[in-house]
Scaffold this active site. Structure first.
Site, PDB file in Angstrom:
ATOM      1  N   SER A  68       1.272  -6.357   4.975  1.00 46.89           N
ATOM      2  CA  SER A  68       2.334  -5.557   4.379  1.00 46.89           C
ATOM      3  C   SER A  68       3.636  -6.241   4.765  1.00 46.89           C
ATOM      4  O   SER A  68       3.912  -6.431   5.954  1.00 46.89           O
ATOM      5  CB  SER A  68       2.280  -4.129   4.914  1.00 46.89           C
ATOM      6  OG  SER A  68       3.141  -3.300   4.160  1.00 46.89           O
ATOM      7  N   GLU A  69       4.433  -6.646   3.770  1.00 50.76           N
ATOM      8  CA  GLU A  69       5.533  -7.574   4.055  1.00 50.76           C
ATOM      9  C   GLU A  69       6.670  -6.960   4.868  1.00 50.76           C
ATOM     10  O   GLU A  69       7.570  -7.669   5.298  1.00 50.76           O
ATOM     11  CB  GLU A  69       6.059  -8.207   2.759  1.00 50.76           C
ATOM     12  CG  GLU A  69       6.742  -7.264   1.787  1.00 50.76           C
ATOM     13  CD  GLU A  69       5.798  -6.745   0.711  1.00 50.76           C
ATOM     14  OE1 GLU A  69       4.576  -6.688   0.963  1.00 50.76           O
ATOM     15  OE2 GLU A  69       6.299  -6.390  -0.385  1.00 50.76           O
ATOM     16  N   ASN A  70       6.647  -5.643   5.077  1.00 46.58           N
ATOM     17  CA  ASN A  70       7.637  -5.065   5.975  1.00 46.58           C
ATOM     18  C   ASN A  70       7.284  -5.292   7.452  1.00 46.58           C
ATOM     19  O   ASN A  70       8.011  -4.824   8.330  1.00 46.58           O
ATOM     20  CB  ASN A  70       7.834  -3.562   5.689  1.00 46.58           C
ATOM     21  CG  ASN A  70       6.541  -2.789   5.696  1.00 46.58           C
ATOM     22  OD1 ASN A  70       5.523  -3.262   5.193  1.00 46.58           O
ATOM     23  ND2 ASN A  70       6.552  -1.605   6.276  1.00 46.58           N
TER      24      ASN A  70
END
Lengths: 208, 234
Positions: A45-47
């Site tokens: 998840s790119e966060n």
């Protein structure tokens, strides 16, 4: 006849191989996680997370634990957390094997448009431009046509691009294509869709 | 070396001015410096530029500074959750510079590391590349992006010790470390301040060298999209 959303997600899941680190976009791509079966897949998840778990049970939501779609999620035993610069470092650096994401338009040169429609409300590209530029393999999952029945698999994208020449494989409700020299190559037709029907519904040049 | 302040207002005393560039941590409403944003609102400073991945929602996060028209410009990757933002942007009251999310994070990190520019393939061939220098490395095109050197960093961490060493929690880390690194002054709000020695030195997420002022406070920590799954029947 054609694939529904879940069948498209199931088909996209076949693209994933054991051991892969993968980023799934919002919408149909999110459903792909339901179809990986026994394969050992780590979701990014790119966060700032590797090893994304399922949604929490009611009452167990944690405001400090969300996915890139801002939804509450859970962690797994393998989970690691890191900051946004590190997260996009692994994306830009090609460490994430594949991204599966939606599109408004895709074309025969592998150009992808999925972040803005001029004159309409503009929300932003988020991490999509970084993902398509950086990950090992870009797989687009989308409806083949718009609500007017026009092909979204084009000779040339008309909307502002998210990435140029970045798409490797396209999975629509009608079939699967690879982006190759000179156009798109049909990989397979969806259940109940003939090759003639697939060609007729596609604006892009089909080769081979 | 006094870093601990009593509250957000005191921690921002003397560092706020009109027309400044502020880097803010957070992703959506997760890990945002909500107490410092509230204090900035109360201070009344205006014409602010924010480098922040998102713009909050109408009544929380940076959204509260949009309502009071204290923001001149946003540098963001995604602003979809904020109706007041859209209204001001479409009416020309608010400037917006879209950055790809990873480019925004790296622009902050780079500035914090003394790197004024870097080449990236993100955005090549798109409107993001317009007007930017293109350089070819090993046959591939890259565009030049510049570091964001902010006047002020405002971030949220989980715990700090009194020397400013920070620990974040889960995905609330997000943009906070790069945002903290790129400002001339970095003000941090945390849930708990502890004495030196209480945090494991091997597990400090951001060393205190980047941190100038710290406050402890109560956080609302609002959830943007509560999403759950049904419990299996026993």
């Amino acid at each position: 006849m054609a694939w529904d959303r879940n069948q498209m997600a199931a088909r996209a899941a076949q693209e994933l191989e054991d051991g892969m680190y993968v980023n799934l976009g919002i919408g149909i791509p999110t459903l792909v996680a339901n179809y990986v079966g026994d394969k050992d897949i780590t979701l990014q998840s790119e966060n700032g997370m590797l090893g994304m778990g399922p949604f929490p049970y009611e009452g167990e939501e944690d405001p400090d634990l969300i996915n890139a779609g801002k939804q509450t999620i859970t962690e797994l035993r393998r989970t690691s957390y890191f900051d946004s610069a590190t997260s996009f470092g692994m994306i830009r650096g090609g460490k994430i094997a594949a991204a599966i994401l939606g599109a408004m338009e895709v074309d025969e040169k592998g150009d992808l448009a999925n972040w803005m429609i001029p004159g309409k409300l503009v929300k932003g590209m988020g991490g999509a431009m970084d993902l398509v530029a950086g990950v090992g393999r870009v797989i687009v999952v989308m409806d083949h046509t718009n609500k007017h029945g026009d092909s979204k698999v084009l000779k040339e994208c008309t909307l502002p691009l998210t990435g140029k020449g970045v798409v490797d494989r396209i999975i629509t409700n009608l079939g699967v294509f690879d982006v190759v020299e000179g156009g798109l190559k049909i990989v397979e037709c969806a259940e109940g869709v003939s090759e003639d029907e697939l060609r007729a519904a596609t604006e892009a040049t089909i080769v081979g | 070396m006094k870093k601990v302040y009593a509250n957000a207002k005191e921690a921002l005393d003397g560092v706020l001015r009109d027309d400044m560039l502020i880097a803010a941590g957070g992703f959506g409403l997760c890990g945002i410096p909500e107490l410092l944003l509230e204090a900035i609102k109360e201070s009344g400073v205006k014409d602010l530029t924010f480098a922040s991945n998102n713009a909050g929602v109408d009544d929380f996060g940076i959204g509260i500074l949009l309502q009071t028209k204290q923001v001149k410009k946003m540098i963001s990757s995604y602003v979809g959750e904020n109706a007041e933002f859209m209204r001001q942007y479409l009416s020309g009251e608010l400037e917006l510079e879209f950055n790809p999310q990873g480019t925004l994070a790296e622009r902050m990190r780079a500035a914090g590391c003394g790197i004024p520019g870097f080449y990236t393939k993100t955005g090549v061939g798109t409107q993001i590349a317009e007007g930017k220098e293109v350089k070819v490395f090993n046959g591939e095109e890259y565009i030049l992006e510049e570091g964001i050197f902010a006047d002020l960093s405002i971030v949220k961490a989980w715990k700090a010790d009194t020397t400013g060493n920070l620990v974040f929690r889960k995905t609330a880390r997000n943009f906070n470390p790069p945002a903290a690194m790129c400002g001339k002054i970095c003000v941090v709000e945390v849930e708990e301040i502890v004495e030196p020695g209480e945090l494991d030195p091997d597990n400090i997420h951001l060393p205190g060298v980047y941190v100038h002022r710290i406050i402890q406070g109560d956080h609302e920590k609002r959830i943007e999209k509560v999403t759950t799954r049904p419990r299996e029947e026993a």
